[in-house]
Scaffold this motif. Structure first.
Motif, PDB file in Angstrom:
ATOM      1  N   GLY A   1       0.808  -1.209   0.000  1.00  0.00           N
ATOM      2  CA  GLY A   1       0.000   0.000   0.000  1.00  0.00           C
ATOM      3  C   GLY A   1       0.838   1.254   0.000  1.00  0.00           C
ATOM      4  O   GLY A   1       2.071   1.218  -0.019  1.00  0.00           O
ATOM      5  N   VAL A   2       0.122   2.357   0.028  1.00  0.00           N
ATOM      6  CA  VAL A   2       0.767   3.660   0.063  1.00  0.00           C
ATOM      7  C   VAL A   2      -0.029   4.551   1.017  1.00  0.00           C
ATOM      8  O   VAL A   2      -1.252   4.441   1.092  1.00  0.00           O
ATOM      9  CB  VAL A   2       0.863   4.276  -1.349  1.00  0.00           C
ATOM     10  CG1 VAL A   2      -0.505   4.537  -1.934  1.00  0.00           C
ATOM     11  CG2 VAL A   2       1.706   5.534  -1.348  1.00  0.00           C
ATOM     12  N   ALA A   3       0.684   5.387   1.750  1.00  0.00           N
ATOM     13  CA  ALA A   3       0.044   6.341   2.655  1.00  0.00           C
ATOM     14  C   ALA A   3       0.556   7.736   2.310  1.00  0.00           C
ATOM     15  O   ALA A   3       1.759   7.954   2.195  1.00  0.00           O
ATOM     16  CB  ALA A   3       0.363   6.008   4.108  1.00  0.00           C
ATOM     17  N   ALA A   4      -0.382   8.662   2.114  1.00  0.00           N
ATOM     18  CA  ALA A   4      -0.014  10.053   1.858  1.00  0.00           C
ATOM     19  C   ALA A   4      -0.143  10.812   3.163  1.00  0.00           C
ATOM     20  O   ALA A   4      -1.165  10.730   3.846  1.00  0.00           O
ATOM     21  CB  ALA A   4      -0.929  10.662   0.797  1.00  0.00           C
ATOM     22  N   LEU A   5       0.920  11.520   3.529  1.00  0.00           N
ATOM     23  CA  LEU A   5       0.907  12.233   4.802  1.00  0.00           C
ATOM     24  C   LEU A   5       1.526  13.600   4.671  1.00  0.00           C
ATOM     25  O   LEU A   5       2.206  13.894   3.701  1.00  0.00           O
ATOM     26  CB  LEU A   5       1.591  11.408   5.894  1.00  0.00           C
ATOM     27  CG  LEU A   5       2.969  10.832   5.602  1.00  0.00           C
ATOM     28  CD1 LEU A   5       4.035  11.645   6.293  1.00  0.00           C
ATOM     29  CD2 LEU A   5       2.999   9.410   6.106  1.00  0.00           C
ATOM     30  N   THR A   6       1.242  14.413   5.661  1.00  0.00           N
ATOM     31  CA  THR A   6       1.789  15.762   5.712  1.00  0.00           C
ATOM     32  C   THR A   6       2.454  15.963   7.067  1.00  0.00           C
ATOM     33  O   THR A   6       2.143  15.285   8.034  1.00  0.00           O
ATOM     34  CB  THR A   6       0.696  16.835   5.541  1.00  0.00           C
ATOM     35  OG1 THR A   6      -0.254  16.717   6.595  1.00  0.00           O
ATOM     36  CG2 THR A   6       0.007  16.715   4.204  1.00  0.00           C
ATOM     37  N   GLY A   7       3.335  16.910   7.089  1.00  0.00           N
ATOM     38  CA  GLY A   7       3.991  17.251   8.340  1.00  0.00           C
ATOM     39  C   GLY A   7       4.713  18.576   8.193  1.00  0.00           C
ATOM     40  O   GLY A   7       5.498  18.749   7.266  1.00  0.00           O
ATOM     41  N   GLY A   8       4.415  19.493   9.087  1.00  0.00           N
ATOM     42  CA  GLY A   8       5.067  20.796   9.041  1.00  0.00           C
ATOM     43  C   GLY A   8       4.898  21.484   7.699  1.00  0.00           C
ATOM     44  O   GLY A   8       3.854  22.016   7.381  1.00  0.00           O
ATOM     45  N   ASP A   9       5.922  21.429   6.855  1.00  0.00           N
ATOM     46  CA  ASP A   9       5.912  22.134   5.575  1.00  0.00           C
ATOM     47  C   ASP A   9       6.062  21.205   4.371  1.00  0.00           C
ATOM     48  O   ASP A   9       6.532  21.616   3.320  1.00  0.00           O
ATOM     49  CB  ASP A   9       7.026  23.178   5.560  1.00  0.00           C
ATOM     50  CG  ASP A   9       8.396  22.557   5.754  1.00  0.00           C
ATOM     51  OD1 ASP A   9       8.475  21.352   6.074  1.00  0.00           O
ATOM     52  OD2 ASP A   9       9.396  23.274   5.591  1.00  0.00           O
ATOM     53  N   PHE A  10       5.703  19.923   4.504  1.00  0.00           N
ATOM     54  CA  PHE A  10       5.853  19.014   3.377  1.00  0.00           C
ATOM     55  C   PHE A  10       4.696  18.023   3.322  1.00  0.00           C
ATOM     56  O   PHE A  10       3.937  17.855   4.264  1.00  0.00           O
ATOM     57  CB  PHE A  10       7.177  18.244   3.467  1.00  0.00           C
ATOM     58  CG  PHE A  10       7.127  17.093   4.436  1.00  0.00           C
ATOM     59  CD1 PHE A  10       6.918  15.801   3.974  1.00  0.00           C
ATOM     60  CD2 PHE A  10       7.273  17.284   5.801  1.00  0.00           C
ATOM     61  CE1 PHE A  10       6.849  14.736   4.865  1.00  0.00           C
ATOM     62  CE2 PHE A  10       7.212  16.230   6.690  1.00  0.00           C
ATOM     63  CZ  PHE A  10       7.003  14.950   6.220  1.00  0.00           C
ATOM     64  N   GLY A  11       4.583  17.374   2.194  1.00  0.00           N
ATOM     65  CA  GLY A  11       3.643  16.288   1.998  1.00  0.00           C
ATOM     66  C   GLY A  11       4.333  15.234   1.158  1.00  0.00           C
ATOM     67  O   GLY A  11       5.105  15.553   0.258  1.00  0.00           O
ATOM     68  N   ALA A  12       4.095  13.974   1.448  1.00  0.00           N
ATOM     69  CA  ALA A  12       4.764  12.903   0.711  1.00  0.00           C
ATOM     70  C   ALA A  12       3.926  11.634   0.778  1.00  0.00           C
ATOM     71  O   ALA A  12       3.066  11.487   1.651  1.00  0.00           O
ATOM     72  CB  ALA A  12       6.145  12.648   1.301  1.00  0.00           C
ATOM     73  N   ALA A  13       4.204  10.741  -0.146  1.00  0.00           N
ATOM     74  CA  ALA A  13       3.577   9.419  -0.142  1.00  0.00           C
ATOM     75  C   ALA A  13       4.655   8.396   0.192  1.00  0.00           C
ATOM     76  O   ALA A  13       5.746   8.432  -0.391  1.00  0.00           O
ATOM     77  CB  ALA A  13       2.951   9.128  -1.500  1.00  0.00           C
ATOM     78  N   TYR A  14       4.355   7.522   1.134  1.00  0.00           N
ATOM     79  CA  TYR A  14       5.315   6.528   1.579  1.00  0.00           C
ATOM     80  C   TYR A  14       4.725   5.134   1.491  1.00  0.00           C
ATOM     81  O   TYR A  14       3.509   4.965   1.614  1.00  0.00           O
ATOM     82  CB  TYR A  14       5.728   6.792   3.034  1.00  0.00           C
ATOM     83  CG  TYR A  14       6.567   8.027   3.220  1.00  0.00           C
ATOM     84  CD1 TYR A  14       7.853   8.096   2.696  1.00  0.00           C
ATOM     85  CD2 TYR A  14       6.074   9.117   3.911  1.00  0.00           C
ATOM     86  CE1 TYR A  14       8.623   9.227   2.869  1.00  0.00           C
ATOM     87  CE2 TYR A  14       6.847  10.257   4.084  1.00  0.00           C
ATOM     88  CZ  TYR A  14       8.116  10.299   3.569  1.00  0.00           C
ATOM     89  OH  TYR A  14       8.876  11.422   3.731  1.00  0.00           O
ATOM     90  N   PRO A  15       5.590   4.130   1.304  1.00  0.00           N
ATOM     91  CA  PRO A  15       5.087   2.753   1.291  1.00  0.00           C
ATOM     92  C   PRO A  15       4.488   2.398   2.643  1.00  0.00           C
ATOM     93  O   PRO A  15       4.954   2.853   3.685  1.00  0.00           O
ATOM     94  CB  PRO A  15       6.314   1.904   0.983  1.00  0.00           C
ATOM     95  CG  PRO A  15       7.483   2.794   1.017  1.00  0.00           C
ATOM     96  CD  PRO A  15       7.026   4.204   1.103  1.00  0.00           C
ATOM     97  N   SER A  16       3.456   1.581   2.590  1.00  0.00           N
ATOM     98  CA  SER A  16       2.745   1.235   3.812  1.00  0.00           C
ATOM     99  C   SER A  16       2.204  -0.177   3.709  1.00  0.00           C
ATOM    100  O   SER A  16       2.053  -0.734   2.619  1.00  0.00           O
ATOM    101  CB  SER A  16       1.601   2.229   4.018  1.00  0.00           C
ATOM    102  OG  SER A  16       0.895   1.950   5.188  1.00  0.00           O
TER     103      SER A  16
END
Length: 165
Positions: free
Chosen positions: A105-120
């Protein structure tokens, strides 16, 4: 009493959704399952196909802020998961309980000043009562770091309510 009206509505809705359906009782190979599911602040949809009486394969997508409990991670407090998409395999371990594995799977997340998609990846447990499903999930997200390093974020999503359409 004004507070009892919403409670009566929820009880009535639960009884309607949990009523036995003829299609559910004669679960056969090749049956399609469309499921609408939600948790606090998220809404999702999944599709699965029965390949035997005990096994299902499919995919699921959820969107919204995923509220969960961090079980293991380093520096994940400022991260929020907003979208998750997974291939999934379910096996019925006892008549009304299914174990759901989400190995890719993939998870899209945000934090502070960025957003990214990571394997999950993830896993879940569902209690199925006719069309109503109550579940809980574990989610593992690999947060990439510099020079090929990374941390694993293990989260528990305690409550999910689903309705088979």
């Amino acid at each position: 009493m004004p507070g009892l009206r919403p409670l009566r509505f929820v009880c009535l809705l639960t009884l309607i959704l949990a009523r036995p359906s003829a299609a559910q009782d004669r679960s056969i190979d090749g049956a399609n399952h469309f499921v609408l599911h939600g948790a606090p602040l998220t809404l999702g949809f999944s599709y699965a196909r029965s390949i035997t009486r005990t096994w299902e394969v499919g995919l699921g997508v959820t969107g919204g802020k995923h509220l969960g409990v961090t079980l293991a991670s380093e520096d994940s407090d400022a991260l929020d998961v907003w979208v998750g998409a997974y291939l999934q395999v379910a096996v019925h371990v006892v008549p009304r309980v299914a174990l759901v594995a989400r190995p890719i799977g993939v998870a899209a997340l945000t934090g502070g000043d960025f957003g990214a998609a990571y394997p999950s990846a993830g896993a879940g447990l569902e209690y199925r009562l006719s069309r109503l499903r109550l579940g809980t999930d574990l989610q593992v997200i690999r947060i990439a770091g510099g020079n090929g390093s990374g941390d694993y974020w293990l989260r528990w999503l305690p409550a999910r309510l689903s309705v088979r359409l």
